[in-house]
Design a protein around this motif. Sequence first.
Motif, PDB file in Angstrom:
ATOM      1  N   PRO A  55     -42.683  -6.617  33.789  1.00 52.75           N
ATOM      2  CA  PRO A  55     -42.385  -5.502  32.880  1.00 52.75           C
ATOM      3  C   PRO A  55     -43.138  -4.235  33.272  1.00 52.75           C
ATOM      4  CG  PRO A  55     -43.983  -6.960  31.877  1.00 52.75           C
ATOM      5  CD  PRO A  55     -43.578  -7.619  33.172  1.00 52.75           C
ATOM      6  N   PHE A  56     -42.585  -3.099  32.866  1.00 48.84           N
ATOM      7  CA  PHE A  56     -43.266  -1.829  33.128  1.00 48.84           C
ATOM      8  C   PHE A  56     -44.510  -1.703  32.252  1.00 48.84           C
ATOM      9  CE2 PHE A  56     -44.170   2.554  31.913  1.00 48.84           C
ATOM     10  CZ  PHE A  56     -44.401   3.117  33.154  1.00 48.84           C
ATOM     11  N   GLN A  57     -45.587  -1.250  32.867  1.00 47.38           N
ATOM     12  CA  GLN A  57     -46.801  -0.870  32.142  1.00 47.38           C
ATOM     13  C   GLN A  57     -47.434   0.294  32.877  1.00 47.38           C
ATOM     14  OE1 GLN A  57     -50.074  -3.619  32.203  1.00 47.38           O
ATOM     15  NE2 GLN A  57     -51.315  -2.422  30.789  1.00 47.38           N
ATOM     16  N   ALA A  58     -47.641   1.395  32.186  1.00 48.59           N
ATOM     17  CA  ALA A  58     -48.265   2.554  32.822  1.00 48.59           C
ATOM     18  C   ALA A  58     -49.628   2.167  33.373  1.00 48.59           C
ATOM     19  CB  ALA A  58     -48.400   3.687  31.811  1.00 48.59           C
ATOM     20  N   GLY A  59     -49.832   2.399  34.664  1.00 47.41           N
ATOM     21  CA  GLY A  59     -51.095   2.088  35.316  1.00 47.41           C
ATOM     22  C   GLY A  59     -51.233   0.650  35.782  1.00 47.41           C
ATOM     23  N   GLY A  60     -50.268  -0.221  35.456  1.00 47.14           N
ATOM     24  CA  GLY A  60     -50.384  -1.639  35.772  1.00 47.14           C
ATOM     25  C   GLY A  60     -50.211  -1.963  37.244  1.00 47.14           C
ATOM     26  N   ARG A  61     -50.929  -3.001  37.694  1.00 48.22           N
ATOM     27  CA  ARG A  61     -50.832  -3.453  39.091  1.00 48.22           C
ATOM     28  C   ARG A  61     -50.752  -4.987  39.164  1.00 48.22           C
ATOM     29  NH1 ARG A  61     -55.270  -2.157  42.625  1.00 48.22           N
ATOM     30  NH2 ARG A  61     -53.904  -2.297  44.437  1.00 48.22           N
ATOM     31  N   SER A  62     -50.043  -5.610  38.222  1.00 48.27           N
ATOM     32  CA  SER A  62     -49.851  -7.053  38.267  1.00 48.27           C
ATOM     33  C   SER A  62     -48.486  -7.380  37.687  1.00 48.27           C
ATOM     34  CB  SER A  62     -50.936  -7.780  37.459  1.00 48.27           C
ATOM     35  OG  SER A  62     -50.648  -7.758  36.075  1.00 48.27           O
TER      36      SER A  62
ATOM     37  N   TRP B 195     -35.873  -2.717  42.290  1.00 46.96           N
ATOM     38  CA  TRP B 195     -36.307  -1.459  41.697  1.00 46.96           C
ATOM     39  C   TRP B 195     -36.756  -1.684  40.269  1.00 46.96           C
ATOM     40  CZ3 TRP B 195     -33.032   1.261  37.973  1.00 46.96           C
ATOM     41  CH2 TRP B 195     -31.819   0.604  37.712  1.00 46.96           C
ATOM     42  N   MET B 196     -37.326  -0.632  39.662  1.00 51.49           N
ATOM     43  CA  MET B 196     -37.892  -0.717  38.319  1.00 51.49           C
ATOM     44  C   MET B 196     -36.994  -0.020  37.299  1.00 51.49           C
ATOM     45  SD  MET B 196     -40.468  -1.546  36.233  1.00 51.49           S
ATOM     46  CE  MET B 196     -41.981  -1.851  37.169  1.00 51.49           C
TER      47      MET B 196
END
Length: 251
Positions: free
Chosen positions: A145-152, A217-218
């Motif tokens: 899922p999209f999360q602002a700033g996320g890297r996992s 893609w996201m």
Amino acid sequence: YGICRQTILPVYHQPTFESALVTQLLFGECYQINGLTSDRQWFRIYHEDTGIGGWVMAKLIKEITAEEYQKFLNQDFQIVTSPIAAIEYLCSSLYLLPGSRLHFSELELFNWQDHIGFTGTFRPHALKASREELTEIALRYLHAPFQAGGRSFFGLDEAHAFSLIFFIGGYTWLSGKIPGKSVTPEEILPGDLLVFRDLEKQKTSFGLYLGAEEILWMDHRMKVSDITEWEDYLRNNSSEQVVLDARSIIG
């Protein structure tokens, strides 16, 4: 200088938990410390590998020497590739995510020979991934899922997602500087990057070409669709001034 000693280290835009999440560092990633608040509760850090900086709570900082920092950055290290890995350290399990670093060296912060065990898969960062291996790495983030700033894969920011995928594959990608060279749409191969720029909104979207006209893609989550669907979605949500670029990073 410091090193991430937990599964995920959150980095904020301002020295407060109410601030936006800028990025996350993964276990084994090193950073520079270049500031602190007057009460010494927050440290400002800079992640040289991605070119991104922000604020980290002081209690989560693990300092290392300048010599250790240079060694960790310049010598080869292993990159965790399995969705979730575990290392037995100090009589407990520490869980690691893809992109985490395992420093096998004389200056490592834990003795690899003495720890109880490691469960998962990893690859040497010095070895560049093939196109097939890179697409395998990328597809592990499918449905993240999209999360602002996320890297996992628990939460992923599009601005970080594709640079992280290429980093796991052994390639360098600094923030704002897309690596590789431009190729024509007829020349794209699996593992190449498609870049869609909205010049008016100054927004950039990415997609990783998988072959057979499919792209990763996201869209609120990482998904696979055909290129036409990706282009139509972006054009319907963009201004009239857009640029589509295809870039080859591998090889």
